[in-house]
Enzyme design. Sequence first.
Site, PDB file in Angstrom:
ATOM      1  N   GLU A 216     -16.000  30.497 100.111  1.00  0.00           N
ATOM      2  CA  GLU A 216     -16.177  29.334  99.710  1.00  0.00           C
ATOM      3  C   GLU A 216     -16.535  28.437 101.114  1.00  0.00           C
ATOM      4  OE1 GLU A 216     -14.747  31.196  97.240  1.00  0.00           O
ATOM      5  OE2 GLU A 216     -12.721  30.892  98.239  1.00  0.00           O
TER       6      GLU A 216
ATOM      7  N   ASN B 108     -18.467  35.370 101.810  1.00  0.00           N
ATOM      8  CA  ASN B 108     -18.245  34.437 100.810  1.00  0.00           C
ATOM      9  C   ASN B 108     -17.291  33.436 101.056  1.00  0.00           C
ATOM     10  OD1 ASN B 108     -19.294  34.674  98.099  1.00  0.00           O
ATOM     11  ND2 ASN B 108     -16.950  34.359  97.616  1.00  0.00           N
TER      12      ASN B 108
ATOM     13  N   ASN C 154     -18.811  42.557 101.665  1.00  0.00           N
ATOM     14  CA  ASN C 154     -17.728  41.744 100.933  1.00  0.00           C
ATOM     15  C   ASN C 154     -18.142  41.529  99.317  1.00  0.00           C
ATOM     16  OD1 ASN C 154     -15.312  39.764 101.298  1.00  0.00           O
ATOM     17  ND2 ASN C 154     -16.606  38.769  99.467  1.00  0.00           N
ATOM     18  N   GLU C 155     -17.374  42.448  98.634  1.00  0.00           N
ATOM     19  CA  GLU C 155     -17.470  42.124  97.197  1.00  0.00           C
ATOM     20  C   GLU C 155     -19.008  42.501  96.936  1.00  0.00           C
ATOM     21  OE1 GLU C 155     -15.736  38.938  95.427  1.00  0.00           O
ATOM     22  OE2 GLU C 155     -13.703  39.767  95.359  1.00  0.00           O
TER      23      GLU C 155
ATOM     24  N   TYR D 297      -7.635  38.662  91.120  1.00  0.00           N
ATOM     25  CA  TYR D 297      -7.253  37.255  90.996  1.00  0.00           C
ATOM     26  C   TYR D 297      -6.568  36.868  89.693  1.00  0.00           C
ATOM     27  CZ  TYR D 297      -9.125  36.305  95.855  1.00  0.00           C
ATOM     28  OH  TYR D 297      -9.500  36.577  96.883  1.00  0.00           O
TER      29      TYR D 297
ATOM     30  N   GLU E 191      -7.843  41.936  98.519  1.00  0.00           N
ATOM     31  CA  GLU E 191      -7.526  40.535  98.224  1.00  0.00           C
ATOM     32  C   GLU E 191      -6.747  40.442  97.028  1.00  0.00           C
ATOM     33  OE1 GLU E 191     -11.060  37.848  97.944  1.00  0.00           O
ATOM     34  OE2 GLU E 191     -12.064  38.838  99.778  1.00  0.00           O
TER      35      GLU E 191
ATOM     36  N   TYR F 200      -5.296  25.837  99.261  1.00  0.00           N
ATOM     37  CA  TYR F 200      -5.387  27.254  98.564  1.00  0.00           C
ATOM     38  C   TYR F 200      -4.056  27.413  97.695  1.00  0.00           C
ATOM     39  CZ  TYR F 200      -7.942  30.990  97.301  1.00  0.00           C
ATOM     40  OH  TYR F 200      -8.706  32.235  96.615  1.00  0.00           O
TER      41      TYR F 200
HETATM   42  C1  GAL Z   1     -13.341  36.596  96.612  1.00  0.00           C
HETATM   43  C2  GAL Z   1     -13.974  36.660  97.658  1.00  0.00           C
HETATM   44  C3  GAL Z   1     -13.542  35.730  98.782  1.00  0.00           C
HETATM   45  C4  GAL Z   1     -13.188  34.304  98.055  1.00  0.00           C
HETATM   46  C5  GAL Z   1     -12.323  34.394  96.920  1.00  0.00           C
HETATM   47  C6  GAL Z   1     -12.054  33.289  96.159  1.00  0.00           C
HETATM   48  O1  GAL Z   1     -13.950  36.884  95.525  1.00  0.00           O
HETATM   49  O2  GAL Z   1     -14.252  37.799  98.317  1.00  0.00           O
HETATM   50  O3  GAL Z   1     -14.436  35.565  99.931  1.00  0.00           O
HETATM   51  O4  GAL Z   1     -14.296  33.751  98.026  1.00  0.00           O
HETATM   52  O5  GAL Z   1     -12.856  35.283  95.669  1.00  0.00           O
HETATM   53  O6  GAL Z   1     -11.489  32.277  96.913  1.00  0.00           O
END
Ligand code: GAL
Length: 982
Positions: free
Chosen positions: A155, A153, A212-213, A265, A291, A357
């Site tokens: 981005e 993933n 990943n996710e 997040y 994360e 970021y």
């Molecule tokens: C997460 C993903 C990362 C990145 C992030 C947002 O869900 O695992 O690879 O995309 O979101 O920056």
Amino acid sequence: MNNNFKKVLMCLLGVGIYISAVTFPSKIYADTIQKKISRNNNDSFTLPSSQGLKGIHNVSYDHYSLMIDGKRIFLYSGEFDYWRLPSQSGWMDVLEKMKAAGFNAVTIYFNWGFHSPKQGKYDFSGIRDVDKLLTMAQKIGLYVVARPGPYINAETDGGGYPGWLTTQQGRARTASQDYTAAYEQWLSAIDPIIEKHQITNGGSVILYQVENEYTGGDALYMQNIRDKARKDGINVPTFHNDKSGPKGRWSSGTGAPDMYAYDSYPGLAAIPSYYGDPRKFAPNSPVFLAELGGGWFDPWGGKSYAILSKNYNANYENVLYNHVVSEGATMMSIYMTYGGTNWGYLPFPGVYSSYDYTAAISESRQLGSKYNEEKLLATMYRTLTPLTKTDPLTTIEAPSNPNLLANAIENSDTKTQFYILRHSNGSSISNDNTTLKIQSADGIYILPQEPGTSININGQESKFIVANFQLGSEHLVYSTSNLYTYVTQGNRDTAIFYGGQESDGETVLRYKNQPKVTVLCGNVKSRYDSVSGDLRLNYKHDGSISRVMIKDDNKELMLLFTTDITAQTFWCEDTSIGEILVRGPYLVRSASIRDRNKLELQGDTDKASDIEVFAPTSVNEIKWNGEKVKALQTSYLSYTFSLLSPEQVLIPVITNWKYSYETNEAQSEFDDSSWISANKTTTNNPVKPLTPTVLYADDYGFHHGVVWFRGHFKASGKETGIILDGEGGTNGAYAVWINGFYLGASLSGIKNFTFPKNVLKTSDDNVISVMVQNMGHDEDGGCKDTHKSPRGLVQASLQGDTTSIFWSIQGNKGGETLIDPVRGAMNAGGLYGENNGWTLPNFPDKPWKQVTLPDNGKQRGVAPGVSWYRTTFKLNFPKMSDVPLALYIKDNNTKNYRAYIYVNGWLIGQYINSLGPQNLFSLPSGVLDPNGKNTIAIAVWALDNNSTGLGEIILQKLGNYSGGVPVKMNDNPSYKDVFNKN
Ligand code: GAL
């Protein structure tokens, strides 16, 4: 001046009193016995030392935490993806900065597409040398959490999938045959490198992420990745990162890796209370945030990182991370800790070149308030070792102030307690006062006890109250200040406590007999209760440091009370004779001891700085970056010295631009006979073309940047125009010409282009030229093969007649067989200039026209299409300096042009003048030569007649630091090297 007055004055100045103008070697405290640091808790303390990690170790885990050789650790990791920083010395710099802030690990995505330009071809050299990267991490003393995908993933282009994978028939992220063969090939390439660097083999890789996710349903696929890793020798625990909070996906059953982990997040306004939830469905895993938000990415046309950083700031980290810990997390990785640059064709269509970021370490590798906050948190979590084995304390009373909430956890062995207070609405900006009742093995207390004072919680701030804690040799009953850290040097412990400016502080220690308390500096009240044995200290936190010395028998405790901002000026460094504290410089990279008592500090300064060092008193010489300093010993038992400000550096003004128009492909007489005939009639792509032959760039091996199509047809004369669907992804654009005549441009999608009268040649060859910009491949977050969304032409039908068109295609020269493998696939687009070396150092641009910037192309009669601007400039920065530079494009955003910015042949940024928001492009040193000649080449694509030309280009200095990591220049092939010219 009497002595007391002098003391107060020095205190106010934050400077110690010099008792000897050293006189190194002098042994004022020669009696000090140095002993190796040992934390007096049930759970042992393991931290990779600044001398690096050595030896073979094992990794295990239980419900509470990860363990190295059976010793619990609090994993404080940060995401750093090497592929967004094309510079080996840059990697070193970032890793050292992470280590210096107290991170004990780095989390790394390995990007398949970055290493593989072609099926079966893998490159791990130069800026792709991950073996070197892992060695660096180990030497610096960071554990590594490895995340090789296969899907990541992030981005990035295709979510990390190589361009060639888009042409497969089988669905990605499933057990389909062709996809399996492909990703197994990737794992066979990357796994052996990770395997070699495992801690179980003497390296520092401690964990391995599977996929990943993954929200798809193919358990066999998940299982196979894990099995493959095991087959490849991966024997550290595997885990997966569940998407958007603990949903329990892949926590058990087929496809479940060893440990359970998840991503989160949140915004501050709605901090979830789910962090401890995995304990219900994954009782054998610690609470592990694979994360945890460290910021967020900004899309094309977005707000800009400057605006985003107002929300994703140091307060965000403080409130969120402390909350997560308050629910029992002992493993977290901050995404991102260094975001970096989507240089080349790395971005997926959603993001632009800067991937700053708002991370703790900025794109230009600079440190600010977020980094400083993380330093406080990471160091505190590591200091508070009982955090690694806690259970929730469910019986606590709510704080007296209803705006606030408290979570509490307790170590099941030591019974050390942690009360974490914050506003119930984490985004609240009100400043509140409260009391809090706590009940620990030391008794029941209402905090604070001092009348007229309270616990002050400012808006977007949390408080981490520790109770019943063994602070070095002493016992801490509680403190309403946050504990940053403490160090043990001989018979003395030195501890730093902090709180918000002007907030009340109360710290209670317990002593059998009344100790001798000396307030060396500041306004601190102390009272001793001989019944309980409690020694209570009351004070206010302010920017100068209050210093209290407590002597009991032959033990000493030096307490420093200050604000968060001043606490952040301290660096805590591990050496072979224990931890030391250094106050003042911008950065301390490392500290080491030579010849038993010589202290060597490595670090950076951004201005003239007064430095204070708390080191064992046996130290009799201090060096800063290799130079002996003139240090003084203070009455606070510390050493002080001063460092000069960095040398001034001059930044050249960029002039002497050379100019050339290209767009040769649009001209009717252009010879396209060497192009690939786009004559394929079938494609595996799930989106079926509306053209007789396939016009998808990927199907012809062109995966990045611009591709050109030329369609020849014999006109009947009835053709009135053409309907095209050019696809380059969101924000992509394409431009169209007929027989050299410009028909216009469009954003990705369908558009009808009408032929003007008299441009068709009846019964003769006519040519339509289409330039399609590829903004990168979509991610495949939903497991729907969306990375295969076509790039190129999906539809192309002449209007007015059914005349056939015969298409040929040209992308980057060589397609998957790169002409410049050093810079790699992500640096290779299909513009005429890109294919002919116009980007490269030493390209012979002598015959080009001289222009000045800003350049008004319209005035000069420049046609829409692609023009290039080239120049060079020289830099000569001082040795041991780090001067981050950026290119600033200054223009009026009404002009509709796009640009590709090359520095020394590296595509460091893509620009869309009308969309933004990025107009400042960070120049990574290693790509940029800080002591030599540098070449800039900018391709400007004007989409209409009014938009030709280019704005002003300004070289900007973003900072000036003395110190840094010596820059190792990238291998940097010139025009002659790439094109074999003599
Ligand atoms: C997460 C993903 C990362 C990145 C992030 C947002 O869900 O695992 O690879 O995309 O979101 O920056």
